[in-house]
Design an enzyme around this catalytic site. Structure first.
Site, PDB file in Angstrom:
ATOM      1  N   ARG A  81      43.352  45.538  41.118  1.00  0.00           N
ATOM      2  CA  ARG A  81      43.090  45.335  42.547  1.00  0.00           C
ATOM      3  C   ARG A  81      44.161  46.004  43.400  1.00  0.00           C
ATOM      4  NH1 ARG A  81      39.699  43.885  39.743  1.00  0.00           N
ATOM      5  NH2 ARG A  81      38.406  42.017  39.833  1.00  0.00           N
ATOM      6  N   SER A 101      35.481  36.488  45.360  1.00  0.00           N
ATOM      7  CA  SER A 101      36.747  35.991  44.811  1.00  0.00           C
ATOM      8  C   SER A 101      37.848  36.116  45.861  1.00  0.00           C
ATOM      9  CB  SER A 101      37.131  36.775  43.557  1.00  0.00           C
ATOM     10  OG  SER A 101      36.154  36.604  42.556  1.00  0.00           O
ATOM     11  N   GLU A 161      43.169  38.088  47.388  1.00  0.00           N
ATOM     12  CA  GLU A 161      42.593  39.409  47.200  1.00  0.00           C
ATOM     13  C   GLU A 161      41.995  39.899  48.514  1.00  0.00           C
ATOM     14  OE1 GLU A 161      38.733  41.160  44.773  1.00  0.00           O
ATOM     15  OE2 GLU A 161      39.935  39.600  43.829  1.00  0.00           O
TER      16      GLU A 161
END
Length: 338
Positions: free
Chosen positions: A164, A238, A334
Site C-alpha cells: 500500500r 478496508s 489506509e
C-alpha cells in the site's frame, strides 16, 4: 474539460460525506490535464487529486481545487514473447479493467476483482488483495507533470512500490496528473488460489480446476459477503493497513493467542491481520456515535447514517488506541483523511 464552483463531493466519496469543493476540475484527455496543470501552477490554492473517492474520508469542505480524471479507454497489444500489454485511461473503473481482461482470456489480475476505485488510483495506492498487488503488473505510467505541464512516462521501478505504498503517496504527492497506465501481462497465466479462504470457497462450490471466470466469481462472492455496499452503508473498504511486524513480535503474540492468523512476508517479517486484532478488542459490529465497525469485517469502518468525517476519525483513533494497548502494535489508516 469540466470546471465548476462550489461543487458537492457527496457522490465523489464512498463514505457519502456531505462536503463541497471550492472548485472542481475534471480532465477527459491529456490536453485537459495540461490546462488544469497550468491552473494549479499559477494559483495559490491547495488542490486535491481524487479517483472515485473509494479511499477517501472527507472531514470538512475542501477550500481549494479538487481534480479528477475521466479519461477512458482500454486496449491491448501483443509483444513478441507472447506477453500482452493492456493500456487503460486513468479514469476507467478498476474492476471494469479486470472484467475486460478476463473476457480477453487474461486472468492475471483476477485476484484484484471488485476492488473499488479507478486505474489512476491503482498505481498510487498499489492496490492488492488475495496475494496479488497491482505493482507486479505495471509496465508504465503516463502523466502530466504539474510543475512543467510536460507529458512524462514513469517506470514502475522508480515508484518505490511496497505494501500500500508508492512515491505518489509521499515525495510525489500532488506532482503528477496520471492520464494512462499500461499493465504487462505475461504469456502464461498462473491463477493464485492459495491465499485466504479462496481454496475453501472453490471446494464448497465444487470447483477443482478453476478458470479465471470461476476465480473471479468466487472472489466477488467472498468480497460481497464480507464487505458492505457503499450505496447502502457508506464506507471506504478496508480502513486500516495490515501491520507488518518483526518475526520476534509475532512469535511473542502467537504464544499468547493460539491460532492467531498471520502471513509470512519474509524470513524476518510477518503480516498480522488488523481486522483480527480489532475484533479481539471487541469493536466488531460496535458503534461510536453515527460511525461504526462493520459486523462482518472489523477492518471496515462504516457511516451508520449522517456521520461526519470527524466522527469516523474519533472511531479510528479509539480503535488504534485499543489495539496498541492490547497488542503493542500501531495500526495506521489506509484511507486518505482530508
Amino acid at each position: 474539460m469540466k470546471d465548476l464552483r462550489n461543487y458537492s463531493l457527496k457522490h465523489h466519496n464512498t463514505f457519502g460525506m456531505e462536503a463541497k469543493a471550492s472548485r472542481f476540475m475534471e480532465y477527459a484527455n491529456v490536453e485537459d490535464a495540461q490546462q488544469i496543470a497550468a491552473v494549479l501552477r499559477a494559483g495559490q490554492e491547495p488542490f486535491l487529486i481524487i479517483g472515485s473517492g473509494s479511499n477517501l474520508l472527507l472531514t470538512a469542505d475542501f477550500e481549494g481545487i479538487v481534480v479528477h480524471s475521466v479519461i477512458k479507454g482500454i486496449e491491448k497489444r501483443t509483444c513478441e514473447d507472447g506477453a500482452t500489454v493492456v493500456r487503460c485511461g486513468s479514469g476507467e473503473l478498476w474492476d471494469d479493467v479486470v472484467a475486460w481482461c478476463v473476457g480477453e482470456s487474461l486472468g492475471h489480475l483476477v485476484n484484484l476483482s471488485l476492488i473499488p476505485g479507478e486505474v489512476g488510483a491503482s498505481v498510487v495506492q498499489n492496490i492488492g488483495a488475495y496475494g496479488s498487488e497491482v505493482s507486479e503488473f505495471v509496465a508504465s505510467i503516463e502523466a502530466v507533470d504539474i510543475a512543467t505541464g510536460e507529458r512524462v512516462t514513469i517506470a514502475p521501478a522508480d515508484c518505490d512500490y511496497g505494501y500500500r505504498k508508492s512515491k505518489f503517496k509521499t515525495v510525489w504527492k500532488n506532482k503528477y496528473l496520471i492520464t494512462a497506465v499500461e499493465y504487462l501481462l505475461p504469456a502464461e497465466t498462473q491463477l493464485n488460489v492459495a491465499y485466504g479462504n479462496i481454496r475453501a470457497e472453490l471446494e464448497r462450490r465444487g470447483i477443482d480446476k478453476p478458470t479465471a471466470d470461476d476465480l473471479r466469481s468466487t472472489i466477488i462472492g467472498i468480497r460481497q459477503n464480507k464487505l458492505p455496499d457503499p450505496a447502502v452503508e457508506g464506507n471506504a473498504g478496508s480502513f486500516f493497513m495490515n501491520p507488518v511486524v518483526p518475526r520476534e513480535k509475532y512469535e511473542e503474540l502467537a504464544a499468547l493467542y493460539e491460532g492467531m492468523p498471520h502471513y509470512d512476508v519474509d524470513e524476518e517479517h510477518v503480516k498480522i491481520p488488523a481486522g483480527w486484532m480489532i475484533e479481539q478488542c471487541g469493536w466488531k459490529g460496535k458503534s461510536l456515535g453515527r460511525a461504526g465497525v462493520h459486523a462482518k469485517q472489523a477492518l471496515v469502518l462504516v457511516n451508520r447514517g449522517g456521520a461526519t468525517g470527524d466522527e469516523v476519525v474519533r472511531l479510528c483513533e479509539a480503535i488504534r488506541r485499543d489495539v496498541k494497548e492490547k497488542f503493542g502494535i500501531n495500526i495506521y489508516p489506509e484511507v486518505n483523511i482530508v
